[in-house]
Scaffold this motif. Structure first.
Motif, PDB file in Angstrom:
ATOM      1  N   ALA A  15     -16.612  39.246 -19.227  1.00 24.59           N
ATOM      2  CA  ALA A  15     -17.740  38.716 -20.001  1.00 24.59           C
ATOM      3  C   ALA A  15     -17.555  38.948 -21.490  1.00 24.59           C
ATOM      4  N   VAL A  16     -17.144  40.156 -21.872  1.00 22.93           N
ATOM      5  CA  VAL A  16     -17.072  40.491 -23.298  1.00 22.93           C
ATOM      6  C   VAL A  16     -15.710  41.046 -23.707  1.00 22.93           C
ATOM      7  N   GLY A  17     -14.806  41.268 -22.756  1.00 25.53           N
ATOM      8  CA  GLY A  17     -13.489  41.784 -23.071  1.00 25.53           C
ATOM      9  C   GLY A  17     -12.464  40.673 -23.189  1.00 25.53           C
ATOM     10  N   ASP A  18     -11.199  41.052 -23.100  1.00 27.74           N
ATOM     11  CA  ASP A  18     -10.097  40.087 -23.200  1.00 27.74           C
ATOM     12  C   ASP A  18      -9.155  40.288 -22.019  1.00 27.74           C
ATOM     13  N   ARG A  43      -1.505  40.191 -19.854  1.00 28.04           N
ATOM     14  CA  ARG A  43      -0.213  40.046 -20.531  1.00 28.04           C
ATOM     15  C   ARG A  43       0.535  41.386 -20.546  1.00 28.04           C
ATOM     16  N   THR A  44      -0.183  42.454 -20.856  1.00 29.42           N
ATOM     17  CA  THR A  44       0.438  43.785 -20.863  1.00 29.42           C
ATOM     18  C   THR A  44       0.886  44.184 -19.459  1.00 29.42           C
ATOM     19  N   ARG A  55      -0.897  31.929 -17.271  1.00 30.03           N
ATOM     20  CA  ARG A  55      -0.494  32.170 -18.667  1.00 30.03           C
ATOM     21  C   ARG A  55       0.822  32.960 -18.723  1.00 30.03           C
ATOM     22  N   ASP A  56       1.574  32.951 -17.646  1.00 30.95           N
ATOM     23  CA  ASP A  56       2.830  33.686 -17.579  1.00 30.95           C
ATOM     24  C   ASP A  56       3.897  32.914 -18.360  1.00 30.95           C
ATOM     25  N   ALA A  57       4.429  33.543 -19.415  1.00 33.17           N
ATOM     26  CA  ALA A  57       5.425  32.875 -20.251  1.00 33.17           C
ATOM     27  C   ALA A  57       6.715  32.590 -19.499  1.00 33.17           C
TER      28      ALA A  57
END
Length: 417
Positions: free
Chosen positions: A17-20, A26-27, A330-332
């Motif tokens: 809701a408010v995080g990323d 990604r990490t 979103r995996d590069a």
């Protein structure tokens, strides 16, 4: 477990809701792609974040079962619908349940209802006066999109749409303050389940009576299909029919609506709206990119059937494994420039619809609906400006935007002489 992993609770709905979550994923993809997440004192699950690992967990039904529950909200509990509802039934029975519905979805395709769906979409999007344009909440307008298509396919009265969407959101986002009841998440789920099953019980009773009055007639909608189909030589029980009606509603009712807001928010941020709108040849590929970008079904959970190795990590029999679709998309390693919304992206093997035996049975319906939606959006509005902060759903499952204030300018159209 890698000690350099981010100390974050992936089971905390506030992260979404408010995080990323994308920064966290990604990490994890880089440092700890199979990450153990403790929950409370006695529970926990493995988080899988890389594309090939997510795909494996979803495809390998011999190693991972769906019958103990597919959402984190059921962690540590038995799913009572396991083995009876298509979404929580493993092959080979799953395939025998899916086949009649899949055939029915092909025969009663969204294309056959295109005019009806298009009219419904037009009713959702307000007319913008020339010059001044208009402001509205884009996410709220999109909230009814699933019922625009599910109504004809399931034979649901249009007047019931708002109530069904509200109940579906209570099931998928029981932690969200906009949908949660005063009694908390558990009370929200209980009430929504009770009302939805009561609704479908009445609907099925009426439909069964109608079918009895016209023996030999073919099924008219998906509820009729559920009532008349046979699995292993037997009709579905009343409980199985209700459970699968519920599953069909939730499958589209809470995810489809959140694809356009996610895409429009990013297009408004980057100025890419006009670029895509001016290229009708990119409508199909753009819809696929919108699905990848939004990944509205954030995760699916499985349980290991046996001890196994998963990307170098030993997973014990019975362990819960959560595959994060939003991370895989979103995996590069799977997508070039994954943080860029590119409506021309090809190939685009996103996992927004899942993978393997449980690949979304309504994927083709969703694709047609979204193509019709974006075509109408581009035809109606020349510009869309986001005028306020978006509000994201507080949910570990639903990656959705519940409020998105926008201002739109109409597209100038030549008047025929």
């Amino acid at each position: 477990m890698n000690t350099r992993s981010p100390q974050v609770n992936l089971a905390d709905p506030d992260l979404y809701a408010v995080g990323d979550p994308h920064a966290v994923w990604r990490t994890l993809r880089e440092r700890d792609p199979v990450h153990w997440q403790p929950v409370g004192d006695s529970l926990g699950f493995w988080s899988v974040t890389r594309y090939p690992d997510v795909e494996r967990v979803l495809e390998d039904h011999a190693s991972f079962t769906s019958e103990r529950g597919t959402l984190l909200s059921l962690l540590g509990r038995h799913d009572p619908a396991g083995g009876r509802q298509m979404a929580v039934t493993d092959p080979p029975r799953h395939g025998r349940m899916r086949a009649p519905l899949h055939r029915a979805l092909r025969l009663r395709s969204a294309e056959a209802h295109a005019d009806e769906i298009r009219a419904g979409i037009r009713a959702l999007l307000p007319e913008a006066p020339p010059g001044t344009g208009c402001s509205f909440d884009f996410a709220e307008a999109c909230a009814q999109l699933p019922l625009v298509v599910l109504g004809p396919l399931l034979g649901l009265p249009a007047r019931d749409g708002p109530r069904l969407v509200r109940l579906a959101m209570m099931c998928a986002a029981e932690d969200d303050p906009g949908h949660q009841l005063p009694g908390g998440p558990e009370a929200t789920l209980r009430q929504a389940h009770r009302e939805l099953f009561a609704y479908f019980a009445d609907l099925v009773r009426d439909r069964r009576r109608r079918l009895a009055e016209r023996p030999g007639k073919s099924a008219e909608d998906l509820v009729d299909v559920l009532l008349t189909m046979e699995v292993d030589g037997e009709r579905l029980t009343p409980g199985e029919v209700l459970s699968n009606c519920y599953s069909l509603l939730l499958g589209a009712g809470v995810t489809l609506a959140h694809v356009p807001p996610a895409a429009v928010l990013e297009l408004a941020r980057t100025g890419g709206y006009a670029h895509w709108a001016a290229r009708p040849e990119l409508l199909g590929s753009g819809v696929e990119e919108a699905l990848r970008w939004a990944s509205p079904a954030g995760h699916f959970m499985r349980h290991a059937r046996r001890p196994l190795d998963l990307a170098g990590v030993r997973v014990a029999r019975g362990d819960a494994v959560v595959a994060w679709l939003g991370s895989a998309n979103r995996d590069a390693a799977a997508f070039g420039r994954p943080e860029v919304f590119d409506p021309a992206r090809r190939p685009n093997r996103h996992l927004a619809f899942g993978a393997g035996p449980h690949y979304c049975a309504g994927a083709s319906v969703a694709r047609v609906t979204l193509r019709l939606f974006f075509a109408e959006l581009f035809d109606r509005y020349a510009r869309i400006e986001v005028t306020g902060a978006p509000l994201r759903a507080r949910s570990t499952f639903l990656a959705g935007i519940t409020h998105l204030p926008v201002h739109v300018q109409p597209r100038h159209k030549e008047v025929a002489r």
